[in-house]
Design an enzyme around this catalytic site. Structure first.
Site, PDB file in Angstrom:
ATOM      1  CD  GLU A   1      -2.192  -5.722   6.463  1.00  0.00           C
ATOM      2  OE1 GLU A   1      -3.195  -5.858   5.740  1.00  0.00           O
ATOM      3  OE2 GLU A   1      -1.153  -5.140   6.080  1.00  0.00           O
TER       4      GLU A   1
ATOM      5  CE1 TYR B   1      -3.188  -8.877   5.173  1.00  0.00           C
ATOM      6  CE2 TYR B   1      -1.835  -9.989   6.811  1.00  0.00           C
ATOM      7  CZ  TYR B   1      -1.943  -9.161   5.711  1.00  0.00           C
ATOM      8  OH  TYR B   1      -0.833  -8.603   5.155  1.00  0.00           O
TER       9      TYR B   1
ATOM     10  CG  HIS C   1      -5.930  -5.580   1.285  1.00  0.00           C
ATOM     11  ND1 HIS C   1      -6.426  -6.257   2.377  1.00  0.00           N
ATOM     12  CD2 HIS C   1      -4.658  -5.239   1.621  1.00  0.00           C
ATOM     13  CE1 HIS C   1      -5.503  -6.322   3.319  1.00  0.00           C
ATOM     14  NE2 HIS C   1      -4.411  -5.719   2.881  1.00  0.00           N
ATOM     15  CD  GLU C   2      -2.330  -3.915  -0.824  1.00  0.00           C
ATOM     16  OE1 GLU C   2      -1.991  -3.213   0.154  1.00  0.00           O
ATOM     17  OE2 GLU C   2      -2.314  -5.163  -0.787  1.00  0.00           O
TER      18      GLU C   2
ATOM     19  CG  ASP D   1       8.774 -11.805   7.227  1.00  0.00           C
ATOM     20  OD1 ASP D   1       7.729 -11.182   6.948  1.00  0.00           O
ATOM     21  OD2 ASP D   1       9.413 -12.482   6.408  1.00  0.00           O
TER      22      ASP D   1
ATOM     23  CG  HIS E   1      -3.398  -1.071   3.805  1.00  0.00           C
ATOM     24  ND1 HIS E   1      -3.401  -1.287   5.166  1.00  0.00           N
ATOM     25  CD2 HIS E   1      -3.118  -2.271   3.225  1.00  0.00           C
ATOM     26  CE1 HIS E   1      -3.133  -2.589   5.386  1.00  0.00           C
ATOM     27  NE2 HIS E   1      -2.972  -3.198   4.234  1.00  0.00           N
TER      28      HIS E   1
ATOM     29  CD  GLU F   1       0.124  -1.362   3.177  1.00  0.00           C
ATOM     30  OE1 GLU F   1       0.322  -2.304   2.389  1.00  0.00           O
ATOM     31  OE2 GLU F   1       0.225  -1.478   4.411  1.00  0.00           O
TER      32      GLU F   1
HETATM   33  N1  BES Z   1       0.857  -4.505   3.788  1.00  0.00           N
HETATM   34  C1  BES Z   1       0.586  -5.779   3.251  1.00  0.00           C
HETATM   35  C2  BES Z   1       1.818  -6.498   2.758  1.00  0.00           C
HETATM   36  C3  BES Z   1       2.880  -6.724   3.817  1.00  0.00           C
HETATM   37  C4  BES Z   1       2.557  -7.081   5.102  1.00  0.00           C
HETATM   38  C5  BES Z   1       4.206  -6.575   3.488  1.00  0.00           C
HETATM   39  C6  BES Z   1       3.562  -7.270   6.053  1.00  0.00           C
HETATM   40  C7  BES Z   1       5.201  -6.768   4.430  1.00  0.00           C
HETATM   41  C8  BES Z   1       4.876  -7.112   5.723  1.00  0.00           C
HETATM   42  C9  BES Z   1      -0.430  -5.691   2.116  1.00  0.00           C
HETATM   43  O1  BES Z   1      -1.403  -4.728   2.321  1.00  0.00           O
HETATM   44  C10 BES Z   1      -1.166  -6.995   2.058  1.00  0.00           C
HETATM   45  O2  BES Z   1      -1.740  -7.361   3.040  1.00  0.00           O
HETATM   46  N2  BES Z   1      -1.146  -7.648   0.911  1.00  0.00           N
HETATM   47  C11 BES Z   1      -1.864  -8.882   0.683  1.00  0.00           C
HETATM   48  C12 BES Z   1      -3.105  -8.556  -0.084  1.00  0.00           C
HETATM   49  C13 BES Z   1      -4.326  -9.378   0.213  1.00  0.00           C
HETATM   50  C14 BES Z   1      -4.670  -9.462   1.678  1.00  0.00           C
HETATM   51  C15 BES Z   1      -5.513  -8.897  -0.604  1.00  0.00           C
HETATM   52  C16 BES Z   1      -0.936  -9.790  -0.095  1.00  0.00           C
HETATM   53  O3  BES Z   1       0.189  -9.363  -0.412  1.00  0.00           O
HETATM   54  O4  BES Z   1      -1.294 -10.903  -0.411  1.00  0.00           O
HETATM   55 ZN    ZN Z   2      -2.745  -5.258   3.917  1.00  0.00          ZN
END
Ligand code: BES
Ligand code: ZN
Length: 615
Positions: free
Chosen positions: A332, A395, A309-310, A387, A313, A285
Site C-alpha cells: 500500500e 498507506y 491507486h488500483e 483486518d 497496484h 486491485e
Molecule cells: N487493496 C486495497 C483494499 C483492501 C485492503 C482490501 C486490505 C482488503 C484488505 C485497495 O487497493 C485500497 O487500498 N483501496 C482504497 C483506495 C484508496 C486508498 C484510493 C479504498 O478502498 O478506499
Molecule cells: Zn491499495
C-alpha cells in the site's frame, strides 16, 4: 512493438516464476495467517469449475490443483466455512482428508492425504451461505434494482471461504475457471473476460500470469461493457454504464502515465468494474479487473485517483507482492506514492498535493485511534486478524517514507531505482527485510540510519515533512470568511458548490471544529452550500460526521439514507464513531439495524464489535 513486449513480459514472468519454483522450497517465509506448509507442497495452478446458486446463496463445484511436491504426504489448504464432499487424486481414486479444528482467525486446515509423487488433486465442495468473501445482493440492493448480484472480496484472508486454497500471498498461481450462472447474468473474473453475455450462462476464464490467491475475484450480475481504448474499459450495470464510462474516461491516459514511470503494464488489459454501493471498499486491485465503488462516480471526475491507486497496484502488490500481511505497507505505501505520481502526471501537481494532505489528515486520525503496535510500517500480526491492523498507517506513513527517499535522492534517481525494483522482482513476493536490503544495495549505499525509525518504530518519525496544498489554503480562507460572515450576522447568500472540487470541500468541512464551532455555524454553512443534501459521498461523509458530533439533527434523515444505501467501510466507520462519541448510541443502533443487511462481512465485522452489536 507494444504487443511483442507485452508477450515477452508475460513469458519472462512465467520464466521468473518457474525459476523461483525450483528455489522456493528452501526460503519460504512463514505466514502466521495460513495453515499451508509451502516448503512441503506448493500450489502452482488452479482449475475451478463451479455453479453459482442464487437461491441457496452458495457456490458449488470443484477445485483442482497442480502442485509442486517436495516429498509431502499431505497437502494442506486453508478453508473457512466450507463443506468438503470428496477429494480425488489424478488417477480418479478418492483419497482421505481431514478438516482441522476451527481457528477463529484462520478457519480450518484441510489436510489431504497424498503420496510423495502426487502433483494433482481435485476437491469437491460447497460454500456456506454466509461465506465471508461473498456478498449476495438482492435486486433491491443493486443500482438498477432488477437482478441479483454476487461479488467476492478475497483480500486479506477471505478467499479460503469460497475456494479451498493455500491462502497466503507467498503463493503465486495461474488459474482457469468455468463458472455457470443464471442465464440473464454475466460472470467476470480477475482473468480474461467476456464482453457480452453467453446464451447458456456458462463462462470460461483463464489467468495465465501467476497471481496471489487473494487476487482471485468473481462478480456475477446484469453487467455490460464499454471499452475506453484498446486496453482499458468499464463494466457496470446498464443504468450505471454511461456515467461510469464518462467518469473514468482518462483510464487510458493513466496507464500510459504509469508505464512511463515504472515500466510496461504487466497484465495486458485494465478494466474497472463499477459495483453496487454496498461494496465494502473504495477499490480492489483484482488483476485485469479492478473492482470499484460507485461512490466515485460523482459527475466531475474529481475522485479518479482511486482508479490510479488500483492501477498502481498492478506493479506494487500484484507484480511485486507483500510476502505476508505483516508486510502490507510494501503493497500500500508504494501504491499510494505511485498513485500520486500518476495523478500529478494526469491532473497536475495541485491535485496530487490535495490528496497528499487528505492522506496526511487520515494518517493523523489513524495514529490516534489504532493500537500503538500497529503504527509501525512493519507489523507483527501473529494471532491477529489482518483486518485488526488495518489503518492509514501502511498507506500514508508508507507514502511519506517513499516521499522522503524521493526528496533525499532526487526524483530521477529514485524513479530509476523503483523501475529497476519492479523489473527485478516481477512476479515475486517481497518481505520488508528483502526490500530494505535491496534499497541499501541500490539506493542508500550505507547512509541508512533512518531505516530503523521509519520502518520498525511506532509513532511519528522525526523530521517528517508535512504535505501542503495551495488550493486547501484557499479553501481555508473561504471557510474563515464564511464563519466570520456568520459571526457578523451577514445574511447567507446561496453559493454554487461547483466552484470547488470534491477534495477542496472535504478539506473545508474538515476545518469545522466541534469544540469551537456551533450548530448555528453548521446551519449557516448549510444555508450557503446545502451540504446536507449533497449527492457526493465524500462531501456527505465529511459533513454528516461533523453534524453528528455537533448534533445538528437536520442531517439525521439524509445521513440514515446514506448509511443504509452505501456499504463502503471508509464512510461507515467515521459516521458510526461520531454517533458513539456524541452519546447517540440509540440513533446509531437504529440506523445500523436498518443498514446492516446491506453491508459486506468485512464492514459488519468491524462495526459489530465497535457498536457491541450482537446479531
Ligand atoms: N487493496 C486495497 C483494499 C483492501 C485492503 C482490501 C486490505 C482488503 C484488505 C485497495 O487497493 C485500497 O487500498 N483501496 C482504497 C483506495 C484508496 C486508498 C484510493 C479504498 O478502498 O478506499
Ligand atoms: Zn491499495
Amino acid at each position: 512493438m507494444q504487443k511483442i513486449s507485452l508477450i515477452a513480459l508475460g513469458v519472462l514472468g512465467l520464466l521468473w516464476s518457474c525459476n523461483k519454483q525450483t528455489s522456493s522450497t528452501t526460503d519460504e517465509v512463514k505466514d502466521s495467517q495460513s495453515f499451508a506448509d509451502l516448503a512441503k507442497a506448493k500450489i502452482k495452478h488452479l482449475s475451478w469449475d463451479v455453479t453459482t446458486d442464487f437461491d441457496k446463496k452458495i457456490i458449488i463445484g470443484s477445485a483442482q490443483y497442480a502442485f509442486e511436491n517436495n516429498k509431502a504426504t499431505k497437502l494442506i489448504l486453508d478453508t473457512e466455512k466450507l463443506t468438503i464432499d470428496s477429494v480425488v487424486l489424478a488417477n480418479g481414486q478418492k483419497t482421505t482428508f481431514e478438516l482441522g479444528a476451527l481457528d477463529s482467525i484462520k478457519g480450518r486446515a484441510l489436510e489431504i492425504a497424498i503420496a510423495e509423487t502426487d502433483t494433482l488433486v481435485t476437491v469437491y465442495y460447497q460454500t456456506s451461505p454466509d461465506a465471508n468473501a461473498l456478498q449476495w445482493l438482492e435486486p433491491q440492493q443493486t443500482n438498477d434494482k432488477k437482478h441479483p448480484f454476487l461479488l467476492t472480496q478475497g483480500q486479506a484472508i477471505l478467499t479460503r471461504s469460497y475456494i479451498p486454497i493455500q491462502d497466503t500471498p507467498g503463493v503465486r498461481i495461474t488459474y482457469d475457471a468455468t463458472v455457470k450462472v443464471p442465464k440473464d447474468l454475466m460472470a467476470v473474473m480477475s482473468a480474461v473476460n467476456p464482453k457480452v453475455k453467453t446464451a447458456d450462462g456458462v463462462y470460461h476464464f483463464t489467468m495465465h500470469q501467476p497471481l496471489a490467491p487473494y487476487l482471485i475475484a468473481l462478480a456475477v450480475g446484469d453487467i455490460v461493457y464499454q471499452p475506453i481504448d484498446e486496453r482499458t474499459g468499464v463494466y457496470a450495470e446498464p443504468g450505471m454504464l454511461k456515467a461510469a464510462a464518462w467518469e473514468l474516461a482518462d483510464m487510458g491516459k493513466m496507464v500510459n502515465a504509469a508505464e512511463k514511470l515504472y515500466g510496461d503494464y504487466p497484465w495486458e488489459q485494465f478494466d474497472v468494474l463499477v459495483l453496487p454501493p454496498s461494496f465494502p471498499f473504495g477499490g480492489m486491485e483484482n488483476p485485469r479487473l479492478t473492482f470499484a465503488t460507485p461512490t466515485i462516480i460523482v459527475g466531475d471526475r474529481s475522485l479518479t485517483n482511486l482508479v490510479a491507486h488500483e492501477l498502481a497496484h498492478s506493479w506494487s502488490g500484484n507484480l511485486v507482492t507483500n510476502s505476508t500481511w505483516d508486510d502490507f505497507w510494501v503493497n500500500e505505501g508504494f501504491t499510494v506514492y505511485f498513485e500520486r505520481r500518476i495523478m500529478e502526471e494526469v491532473e497536475g501537481k495541485d491535485y496530487a498535493d490535495m490528496i497528499s494532505v487528505i492522506g496526511y489528515q487520515d494518517l493523523e486520525t489513524s495514529m490516534r485511534l489504532i493500537p500503538e503496535k500497529y503504527t509501525s510500517l512493519k507489523v507483527d500480526m501473529t494471532n491477529a486478524n489482518p483486518d485488526d491492523a488495518f489503518s492509514d498507517v501502511p498507506y500514508d506513513k508508507g507514502y511519506l517514507f517513499l516521499k522522503m527517499l524521493e526528496e533525499r535522492y532526487g526524483r530521477e534517481k529514485f524513479d530509476a531505482f523503483l523501475k529497476k525494483y519492479f523489473a527485478e522482482h516481477a512476479f515475486q513476493s517481497m518481505t520488508t527485510e528483502k526490500f530494505v536490503a535491496y534499497m541499501k544495495a541500490n539506493l542508500t549505499h550505507g547512509e541508512d540510519d533512518f531505516v530503523q525509525e521509519w520502518i520498525y518504530e511506532t509513532g511519528w518519525p522525526k523530521g517528517l515533512k508535512k504535505p501542503t496544498s495551495k488550493l486547501f489554503d484557499l479553501a481555508e480562507k473561504q471557510f474563515n470568511q464564511d464563519i466570520a460572515d456568520h459571526a457578523a450576522a451577514k445574511a447567507p447568500a446561496k453559493k454554487d458548490v461547483k466552484e470547488k472540487s470534491t477534495n477542496e470541500w472535504v478539506h473545508y468541512i474538515r476545518l469545522i471544529d466541534p469544540k469551537k464551532n456551533t450548530v448555528s455555524d453548521l446551519a449557516y454553512l448549510d444555508a450557503l452550500y446545502n451540504f446536507t443534501n449533497s449527492h457526493n459521498p465524500e462531501i456527505q461523509c465529511a459533513w454528516y460526521e461533523k453534524a453528528f458530533l455537533l448534533k445538528y439533527d437536520k442531517v439525521n434523515g439524509p445521513a440514515k439514507d446514506f448509511l443504509v444505501h452505501v456499504g463502503r467501510r471508509k464512510f461507515l466507520e467515521p459516521l458510526y464513531y461520531a454517533l458513539k462519541d456524541s452519546d447517540q448510541m440509540p440513533l446509531a443502533l437504529d440506523i445500523y439495524k436498518a443498514a446492516r443487511p446491506n453491508y459486506h462481512f468485512v464492514a459488519r465485522n468491524s462495526l459489530d464489535s465497535y457498536l457491541n452489536f450482537k446479531p
